[in-house]
Scaffold this motif. Sequence first.
Motif, short mmCIF file in Angstrom:
data_model
loop_
_atom_site.label_atom_id
_atom_site.label_comp_id
_atom_site.label_asym_id
_atom_site.label_seq_id
_atom_site.Cartn_x
_atom_site.Cartn_y
_atom_site.Cartn_z
N GLU A 1 42.43 -9.52 -16.76
CA GLU A 1 42.49 -10.61 -15.70
C GLU A 1 43.90 -11.12 -15.57
N VAL A 2 44.39 -11.66 -16.76
CA VAL A 2 45.66 -12.28 -16.60
C VAL A 2 46.83 -11.60 -16.46
N LEU A 3 46.89 -10.38 -17.15
CA LEU A 3 48.32 -9.67 -17.01
C LEU A 3 48.48 -9.08 -15.62
N PRO A 4 47.46 -8.56 -14.94
CA PRO A 4 47.86 -7.83 -13.61
C PRO A 4 48.05 -9.29 -12.55
N THR A 5 47.52 -10.38 -12.95
CA THR A 5 47.62 -11.41 -12.05
C THR A 5 48.90 -12.15 -12.12
N LEU A 6 49.34 -12.28 -13.25
CA LEU A 6 50.81 -12.59 -13.35
C LEU A 6 51.95 -11.61 -12.85
N LYS A 7 51.58 -10.15 -12.96
CA LYS A 7 52.70 -9.43 -12.12
C LYS A 7 52.53 -9.07 -10.75
N TRP A 8 51.34 -9.07 -10.38
CA TRP A 8 51.00 -8.54 -9.09
C TRP A 8 50.25 -9.67 -8.17
N GLY A 9 49.83 -10.76 -8.85
CA GLY A 9 48.88 -11.67 -8.20
C GLY A 9 47.29 -11.08 -8.12
N ARG A 10 47.04 -9.76 -8.53
CA ARG A 10 45.55 -9.47 -8.01
C ARG A 10 45.38 -8.34 -9.24
N THR A 11 44.17 -8.22 -9.47
CA THR A 11 43.36 -7.43 -10.52
C THR A 11 43.18 -6.12 -9.49
N LEU A 12 42.55 -5.17 -10.30
CA LEU A 12 42.13 -3.84 -9.69
C LEU A 12 41.26 -4.20 -8.37
N GLY A 13 40.22 -4.90 -8.78
CA GLY A 13 39.03 -5.20 -7.74
C GLY A 13 39.68 -6.04 -6.54
N LYS A 14 40.53 -6.81 -6.68
CA LYS A 14 41.26 -7.63 -5.66
C LYS A 14 42.34 -6.70 -4.84
N LYS A 15 42.83 -5.81 -5.67
CA LYS A 15 43.68 -4.75 -4.98
C LYS A 15 42.87 -4.03 -3.89
N LEU A 16 41.73 -3.62 -4.41
CA LEU A 16 40.99 -2.71 -3.54
C LEU A 16 40.45 -3.41 -2.37
N CYS A 17 40.44 -4.67 -2.52
CA CYS A 17 39.63 -5.21 -1.58
C CYS A 17 40.79 -6.19 -0.81
N GLY A 18 42.07 -6.11 -1.09
CA GLY A 18 43.13 -6.53 -0.19
C GLY A 18 43.12 -8.04 -0.31
N LEU A 19 43.15 -8.62 -1.55
CA LEU A 19 43.20 -10.04 -1.83
C LEU A 19 44.27 -10.20 -2.96
N ARG A 20 44.61 -11.46 -3.06
CA ARG A 20 45.55 -11.88 -4.05
C ARG A 20 45.50 -13.34 -4.44
N VAL A 21 45.54 -13.90 -5.67
CA VAL A 21 45.59 -14.92 -6.08
C VAL A 21 46.63 -15.66 -5.78
N LEU A 22 47.06 -16.90 -5.29
CA LEU A 22 48.16 -17.56 -4.85
C LEU A 22 48.13 -19.02 -5.79
N ASP A 23 49.33 -19.53 -6.02
CA ASP A 23 49.13 -21.14 -6.30
C ASP A 23 48.98 -21.89 -5.04
N ILE A 24 48.49 -23.00 -5.35
CA ILE A 24 47.69 -23.55 -4.03
C ILE A 24 48.99 -24.38 -3.14
N GLU A 25 50.03 -24.87 -4.03
CA GLU A 25 51.02 -25.56 -3.44
C GLU A 25 52.14 -24.49 -3.03
N SER A 26 52.59 -23.77 -3.73
CA SER A 26 53.90 -22.75 -3.54
C SER A 26 53.54 -21.43 -2.64
#
Length: 211
Positions: free
Chosen positions: A128-153
């Motif tokens: 979970e952590v390494l892909p999120t740091l590099k791309w902002g998403r895991t494999l599942g999120k990439k396949l579903c077109g999602l990304r984790v973002l900082d709520i402020e920036s």
Amino acid sequence: AAQQPPAAAPAPSPAFPAQGGAAGDDGVIPWKPPTADVFFAAAQAAQGHPAPLGRRLAARLIDTAVLALVTLAVALPLWSTVTDHIDAKVEAAKQSGRQVTVYLVDGTTAPVFLTILAVVLIGGGLYEVLPTLKWGRTLGKKLCGLRVLDIESHDTPETAQAVKRWLVYGVLGVVVVGVVNALWCVFDKPWRQCWHDKAARTFVASEAAAD
């Protein structure tokens, strides 16, 4: 000699914008290029919208399946040790002819259970952590077109955020409160955050909106 009246100022040309955006002599306001990039503004506005819950559920199911496969790959070779040891304890209790309580966790089985738990927490953390740091998403999120973002920036989370996000999710999942955590985003407004998102100050956005 008679003085000539001062010459009148020339009227503004229709080819150029009148001062203050006023219309020219022919009543037509000249076109002025926008000072801001309208496409960037639209993308920036869309960036703040949380992702649909259905796609988030699909992404989480994919990530859970990947982690389950990794855990099974480690647990299956070790599980025979647990079953053989418990079977031996049960057989010994039968042979004794007395009522004996057989505990599943003892000095032999505890290391196996701890190893499996470590795979879930540490292996899942790396997944979970390494892909999120590099791309902002895991494999599942990439396949579903999602990304984790900082709520402020609205940028990719920093290391502390990604680690905190996984630890809260993983620990709550181990103590069987993970279901409530996962369902919290259904009722949360406006960012549709789960508890691990609230702890890390992140949210899940559609990748099209995040780009």
